[in-house]
Design an enzyme around this catalytic site. Structure first.
Site, PDB file in Angstrom:
ATOM      1  N   ASP A 455      11.580  -7.525   0.995  1.00 60.33           N
ATOM      2  CA  ASP A 455      10.957  -6.481   0.182  1.00 60.33           C
ATOM      3  C   ASP A 455      11.931  -5.971  -0.880  1.00 60.33           C
ATOM      4  OD1 ASP A 455       9.057  -4.645  -0.647  1.00 60.33           O
ATOM      5  OD2 ASP A 455       8.784  -3.738   1.336  1.00 60.33           O
ATOM      6  N   ASP A 524       0.180  -3.502  -1.908  1.00 65.65           N
ATOM      7  CA  ASP A 524       0.155  -2.576  -0.779  1.00 65.65           C
ATOM      8  C   ASP A 524      -1.241  -1.991  -0.585  1.00 65.65           C
ATOM      9  OD1 ASP A 524       2.728  -2.873   0.019  1.00 65.65           O
ATOM     10  OD2 ASP A 524       3.487  -1.049  -0.922  1.00 65.65           O
TER      11      ASP A 524
END
Ligand code: GLA
Length: 702
Positions: A455, A524
């Protein structure tokens, strides 16, 4: 191109090269001053035909127009956007090329140039493959005087691309923001310069490094489309230049405006690849050609079916513990998940986003006995195990930052802006990159990690590197190279390791990351209704086999929208299905339905992940995607209905790429369909209410 056509041909008389791919041709030539200029990009041509392509007329001669031709292959002259911006030590900024020669090896052409006076060489690389219409291009620059002076560089693009003259042009690309990535924009291209760029240190949520150009008449199945995609994961810039005489050229490469660094004596500087594709069959054909190319020539393991991931993020957030992860793992395994990924919260003092990043040791409160008991349990349940990491970041509240405050990007006398309470580690620094590689390597080795979710959760600000002095701008390039090198080394040393690219969702989804990762967490936002649009935009260039998609809870944690489980599944089943909800709170009925849908997905997974994709044209509120298995025997159509006006039933959906003379059996209803009816009339989807969906599976009757 016939099988016997060589991929690269040279006509010495016209000083012209012709590149041939299965369905396209690309020609360039040297002008009288040895400058490589674009000649042609489109349907196949012979060498003789390419030599006869007339020059494009330029604006009327005047002392205000360029004294040289346009369509530079690496634009360094004229008045359009420039591919190279540099200054030699005496202040000279103009490049004056001399042709040194060319080489052709295995489908790769290198055109070699050198400045007539100053110590700079450039190699223009072109690579074609016999199974792809994508032309790969990049540039190597060399300072060829070891005793010379530095050359100041401010722009070193990979390539310029030129489309043929057309009365008008349209630009397609995707834009967005966090949770709303990949929104497709398709707008007329104005005369002038249009800039697509990211200045954020990542390829970005806001703009993605690719574009498609057509003359305004192309649609999903028809029309000429020229497209290009940059294989780069940091800041980038593509400048699209349309002049009033109908000439369209775009130049692109890494870095954004305002950066500068020195090319040192003897140094070689390589740009990332900027791939180009011409397609005569509309946007759908262009997308399929990109998918195919990425599969054949970009992805590390295209042949593998992606596993069904369970990810803990939306279920447990930072509050991961051995007990709750074991509970989730048991349910996930029972549903059919194949890989269990524990997200953020397992390390350092990580109870929220304000501390612990950088301290990559297992959190003793969350995991008093370390990770081994959880990993053993996950493996006992028959799943592989993965972990979330965010190696490029540090919280100021961390032992790492307290020990190495100088490791972050920073500028003297300037505020260090934190975002998500974190700062960016400077991976351009060899000591930082070595540290990161060391702990990642140990983590993967010591815990037998099968999968990393890599990430990256903030953009760069105050991006400085004081020790690098006038070369500080290199951090924008070398940080990304550092990330690439670490992932490449980890994969080499741990061949079983698989990696998901994530940057707060789709903030770093590009061909650079896809060269070394297996899938992308594209947003997301897991609200299935929003996701349909995001997936549509992602599919313009990137294939379904790389598109990770989880089914999460209802109402959605972000949008609070409640959607039926089946609809949520059908949206995620259009890519790499995963589960990201709090399974401990799902009802027995939900779990039973989920098990059935996952079992079903496994049977169609080869078609979805390895087949070809058609975005089917339907009417507002109804969306459908078709996947055809590589052997054309299985067809999967997934259709979704979003809010529509009452009284407007769904049109029949017309399918693509079927044999009109074959019969196809609907695997659920047993109904037999004629191929020609499916192609020409269509199949009526059963979508009785808003947020209903259907998955139609057809089998060709041999
Ligand atoms: C980012 C990712 C999420 C999740 C969180 C964890 O936002 O995109 O999927 O991993 O970080 O902090």
């Amino acid at each position: 191109m016939s099988r016997s056509t060589p991929p690269v041909q040279f006509d010495p008389l016209h000083r012209l090269w012709l590149l041939s791919t299965p369905n396209t041709a690309y020609a360039l030539r040297l002008d009288a001053h040895d400058v490589p200029r674009h000649v042609y990009w489109g349907r196949p041509l012979t060498l003789a035909q390419a030599a006869s392509v007339p020059e494009v007329r330029r604006p009327a001669d005047s002392s205000f127009e360029s004294p040289v031709g346009d369509g530079g292959e690496l634009t360094t002259d004229g008045f359009g956007a420039q591919s190279l911006l540099l200054a030699f030590s005496d202040g000279t900024t103009q490049v004056d090329w001399r042709f040194l020669g060319h080489t052709v090896t295995d489908g790769e052409l290198v055109v070699r140039l050198a400045d007539r006076h100053y110590p700079l060489e450039a190699d223009l690389h072109y690579r074609v493959h016999e199974d792809s219409d994508v032309i790969e291009r990049w540039t190597t620059l060399r300072h060829n005087d070891p005793d010379g002076q530095d050359i100041l560089m401010t722009r070193t693009d990979s390539a310029s691309w030129t489309a043929p003259p057309r009365p008008s042009y349209r630009l397609s690309h995707t834009t967005g923001a966090w949770t709303t990535e990949f929104q497709l924009e398709r707008l007329p291209l104005p005369i002038g310069e249009t800039l697509l760029t990211s200045r954020r240190g990542v390829s970005s949520h806001q703009s993605h490094p690719w574009l498609m150009i057509d003359d305004g008449t192309a649609d999903e199945e028809h029309g000429e489309v020229w497209s290009a995609a940059l294989a780069w994961s940091g800041s980038w810039r593509i400048s699209v230049d349309r002049n009033p005489a109908g000439r369209l050229t775009w130049t692109g490469g890494f870095g954004h405006d305002g950066l500068s660094w020195r090319l040192h004596p003897g140094e070689t500087w390589q740009t990332p690849p900027f791939h180009g594709l011409f397609s005569a069959g509309g946007f759908g054909t262009a997308s399929r050609a990109w998918h195919d190319h990425i599969t054949r020539h970009v992805l590390p393991h295209p042949e593998e079916l992606r596993p069904i991931v369970y990810n803990s993020w939306e279920a447990t957030g930072w509050a991961v513990t051995e007990a709750n992860q074991k509970g989730l793992a048991a349910t996930a395994a029972a549903l059919g998940a194949e890989l269990f990924v524990m997200d953020d919260g397992w390390f350092g003092a990580r109870d929220g986003d304000d501390a612990g990043l950088g301290d990559w040791t297992v959190n003793p409160t969350h995991f008093p006995d370390g990770l081994a008991p959880l990993i053993d349990e996950v493996q006992r349940l028959g799943m592989r195990f993965g972990l979330w990491v965010e190696p490029e970041m540090v919280n100021p509240d961390s032992d790492l930052y307290r020990a190495h405050p100088d490791w972050v990007l920073h500028q003297p006398h300037r505020t260090q802006t934190t975002m998500r309470n974190q700062l960016v580690l400077n991976f351009a620094r060899p000591d930082v990159a070595t540290w990161a590689h060391k702990w990642l390597d140990a983590l993967v080795r010591d815990h037998a990690i099968d999968y990393l979710k890599w990430d990256m959760n903030r953009a760069f600000t105050e991006a400085g590197w004081p020790e690098a002095g006038p070369d500080a701008s290199r951090l924008w390039i070398d940080h990304v190279r550092g990330v690439y090198t670490i992932i490449d080394r980890l994969r080499e040393d741990h061949p079983h390791l698989r990696v998901q690219a994530c940057a707060g969702g789709g903030g770093r989804a590009d061909l650079g990351m896809l060269t070394r990762t297996d899938e992308v967490w594209i947003s997301d936002n897991t609200d299935a209704a929003d996701r349909i649009t995001i997936q549509h935009g992602y599919s313009q260039v990137y294939p379904a086999r790389t598109m990770a998609a989880w089914v999460t809870d209802s109402p959605n944690f972000l949008t609070r929208r409640a959607l039926p489980l089946r609809f949520r599944f059908h949206v995620a089943m259009a890519g790499v299905l995963g589960i990201g909800g709090n399974l401990l709170e799902w009802t027995p009925a939900d779990l039973a339905e989920a098990t059935t849908l996952i079992t079903h997905y496994k049977t169609i997974r080869p078609t979805i992940q390895h087949g070809t994709q058609h975005r089917l044209t339907t009417q507002a509120g109804h969306t459908a995607v078709q996947y055809t298995s590589p052997d054309s025997s299985q067809i999967v159509v997934i259709a979704w209905r979003q809010p529509v006006r009452t009284g407007h039933p769904a049109f029949p959906i017309r399918l693509h790429s079927l044999d009109p003379n074959a019969l196809y059996r609907d695997e659920d209803t047993g109904t037999i369909h004629h191929g020609t009816i499916l192609l020409n009339h269509g199949i009526a989807p059963d979508l009785p209410a808003d947020y209903t969906s259907t998955l139609i599976q057809l089998q060709r009757i041999p």
